[in-house]
Scaffold this active site. Sequence first.
Site, PDB file in Angstrom:
ATOM      1  N   GLY A 114       0.836  -1.378   0.024  1.00  0.00           N
ATOM      2  CA  GLY A 114       0.249  -0.044   0.028  1.00  0.00           C
ATOM      3  C   GLY A 114       0.758   1.355  -0.076  1.00  0.00           C
ATOM      4  O   GLY A 114       1.928   1.256   0.513  1.00  0.00           O
ATOM      5  N   VAL A 116       0.706   5.401   1.401  1.00  0.00           N
ATOM      6  CA  VAL A 116       0.199   6.020   2.319  1.00  0.00           C
ATOM      7  C   VAL A 116       0.489   7.689   2.071  1.00  0.00           C
ATOM      8  O   VAL A 116       1.460   8.070   1.492  1.00  0.00           O
ATOM      9  CB  VAL A 116       0.807   5.849   3.826  1.00  0.00           C
ATOM     10  CG1 VAL A 116       0.183   6.766   4.921  1.00  0.00           C
ATOM     11  CG2 VAL A 116       0.957   4.502   4.208  1.00  0.00           C
ATOM     12  N   LYS A 133      -4.223   5.142   3.660  1.00  0.00           N
ATOM     13  CA  LYS A 133      -3.645   4.206   3.010  1.00  0.00           C
ATOM     14  C   LYS A 133      -4.371   3.446   1.851  1.00  0.00           C
ATOM     15  O   LYS A 133      -5.518   3.058   2.288  1.00  0.00           O
ATOM     16  CB  LYS A 133      -3.400   3.064   4.091  1.00  0.00           C
ATOM     17  CG  LYS A 133      -2.266   1.911   3.693  1.00  0.00           C
ATOM     18  CD  LYS A 133      -1.677   1.068   4.651  1.00  0.00           C
ATOM     19  CE  LYS A 133      -0.682  -0.021   4.097  1.00  0.00           C
ATOM     20  NZ  LYS A 133      -0.135  -0.799   5.272  1.00  0.00           N
ATOM     21  N   ASP A 226       5.382  -7.326  13.872  1.00  0.00           N
ATOM     22  CA  ASP A 226       6.605  -6.646  13.190  1.00  0.00           C
ATOM     23  C   ASP A 226       6.799  -5.551  14.169  1.00  0.00           C
ATOM     24  O   ASP A 226       6.765  -4.244  13.728  1.00  0.00           O
ATOM     25  CB  ASP A 226       6.073  -5.888  11.837  1.00  0.00           C
ATOM     26  CG  ASP A 226       7.251  -5.492  11.128  1.00  0.00           C
ATOM     27  OD1 ASP A 226       8.646  -5.731  11.378  1.00  0.00           O
ATOM     28  OD2 ASP A 226       7.191  -4.556  10.241  1.00  0.00           O
TER      29      ASP A 226
END
Length: 840
Positions: A114, A116, A133, A226
């Site tokens: 994606g 942003v 996004k 993450d």
Amino acid sequence: LRARVPAAAAERERVTEPPLTPARLAAMQQYFEEALDLDPAAREALLARVARTDADLATKVQGLLLAHDQTGSALRSPVNAEALRAITAIPDRWIGKRVGVYEVVALIGAGGMGTVYEGIRADDQYQRRVAIKVLRHLAAGEVALQRFRDERQILANLDHPNIAALLDGGVTAEGEPYFVMEFLEGEPITTWCDARTLTVSDRLALFVQVCAAVHYAHQRLVVHRDLKPGNILVTDQGTVKLLDFGIAKLLPRTDDGVDHPSVTQAGLRAYTPDYASPEQLLGKPVATPSDVYALGVVLHELLTGTRPFDFAGRTPGEVERLVSEVVPARPSSGLTAERARLLGERTLARARARVAGDLDAIILKALRKEPERRYGSAEEFAADVKRHLDRLPVQARPDGLGYRMAKLVRRRRAETVLVVVAAVLLIGGVVATTLKANEAVRERERVTEVKGFLTTMLGAADPAAFGKDVQVRTVLDSAAARIDSLHPRPELEGEIREIIGGTYVALGEFELAEAQFRRQLDLATAAAPDGSRATARAMMRVGGAFEYEGRYADADSVLRLAGPIFARFSGDDPQARADFLDLRGRVLLRLGRAAEADTLLSEVLAIQLAETPVNDSALGSAYANLGVVRSELGHNASAESLLVQAVASSRRAFGPVHPLVAAILSPLATVQERAGAMDRADSTYREALAIRLKLLGPEHPDYAWTMFNYADHLLLVGRNAEAAAWCRKVLALRGKTLMDSHPAPAAAMAVLGRALGRMDSLKEGERWLRESWALRKATLPPGHYLIASSESILGEHLVLAQRYPEAEAHLIAGEAALVKARGEDAPIIQDARKRLVALY
């Protein structure tokens, strides 16, 4: 493709092709992305370098590059900072368009799935900046669409003050999914803390916010997968915001109500290798313990500036082996002097002592190889951090004191014996000085109890945890954390807190000392609500801590309350009365009430002279303090005589190199200066500086105060550049060992401003003088003579700038306020009038 790889390497690869683990996939992507930005020659060099350590990996990267060249831009990689700068110069198809009720105004960043953008609400309902996004059209396969929808659903389920909020979502007119989040202006948590040289405690407080956000997500069956500093921002207001759930995983809930982890997809890079858990790197099932591991890496980096392992130049197989097999070193062992500075510590030893022990154990528990041996949740992790902040035992160090003592004796038998013997002698000597014949039995019992506590305390400072060279501060902190065990014995607890507090004072840790003395006072008050000798003593200790911190008005308030209690319970003890009057007199002098201080300190000297045998150590202080008061009152001959006797008494008691000797040499130099003996004053100042530097170190508040006094002397004799340099050394300690309430920062600002003005740096000099004036108004009581002195000195500076009407107003106001505060005869009044003469 294989022909371009060295033949021997290709042959080896055909024989045994390494398995395609997640770590190898991550390395493949890393080299692929790096190669995309290189020209052909540099790309060949990169592939050759990779092939030297992993021929199979080089082959696979080369295959990706060829496929990329053949298919144009169908394979896209995350945009790095340099590429992003280039992209922002090219018109983006979304800039200026509407996405739902929002207008896209700028590109923020791009990833593999994606892009942003920054947006603003464009329907005139209300104003708001947002982050939008949008799924990139080139990535809009079924898997990508599903992951994008998952991320949007995950964010919709998360409503927490430390998680970036989802505001809206939908599908664009072109059929591309998007979601809208709150716009965050912040920095990665590591960058934010380092830029502000946050202390270890402040960093831990922020980290607890991170754990709260992660635990909240886990409770809603979301594993982030993450966690890293780049996904943990801190806003200007100091609030943590967790973001980027793009690879988060929803844990399925089965009918039995138990959460079961789903296996990470081998074909997706669902982590950042530097923060990935062993199970992520090996492609095993991933659940909440993986986030706990990543939090451990983040905390390691937050405190040490490094991660547990250095992956630079290592093959994916080596990375897997390190993370899954090798136990990382204790975080404290990797600290450097520069890191100590960023942690707000004065020395590397202090920084290591702060991280060693509990924090080492906490981080290493989070980094355990086996998921079940880590903290059971982010909440448990945070709870252990909070226990450490509250000076309570932590879960990461569950072994009992007996076990640690036994290990200590076996490993460090000689050192342990020496340390314990030294402690016994030290505490025995301190308590023995208070023995009286009619209390001998009871006092001996107390000596034994104190000795036992401190022996146990020293045993808890295990060299296995803290390193061989256990620091005094480490031992003190250990004692302070364990002293609550003495609650059933308040009298003993109060005595030990006084000893610990007094040692903190000697180390220049005045706020820690104050905390111990306040607890001592609480214990004494609870034991005797109507007052007692112990209450009076504890109040004096609290007042003394306030004096060291520069909080003179607070000290005066406490000592005024303590006066009647001392009179009731210590009237038959002349030494106790002398100690109390000495402290009260010093505080009154700092408040500008020199005449009152003179009366009290004269009585102190009389008491000490009447003592038999002569106590040279007490006499040295009594002579010195009265000498300082006489100097402030303008009685220079009397002051010099008293200070010379003070130096002689202190040298008889302690020898030529001792803190008390240095403390007396500094005011003696000031008196010599006022008598016009500038060379003698310079020599005396330098002797005081040398002693304090040797005994106390370059960052102790007492050394800083002597540095200021010497700077003031240098200014008086016209050595302006040297004066400015010494002042800057003092101000470098502001916020470290010198709080704004201490008199040294404001005094150093004033001398620095005057020195700069005399060197024609008028604008910069005025800035420092005004800051000094403002600091004194903020930290001193109204009407204090130093506030008036600051105004007068500012007027002197404005004369240099030829702003005469403004200068006159400040000089007249400053002189009048000084007369009101100090009377007509104080030397400082004459200085103010000389400035008016110079103006006219």
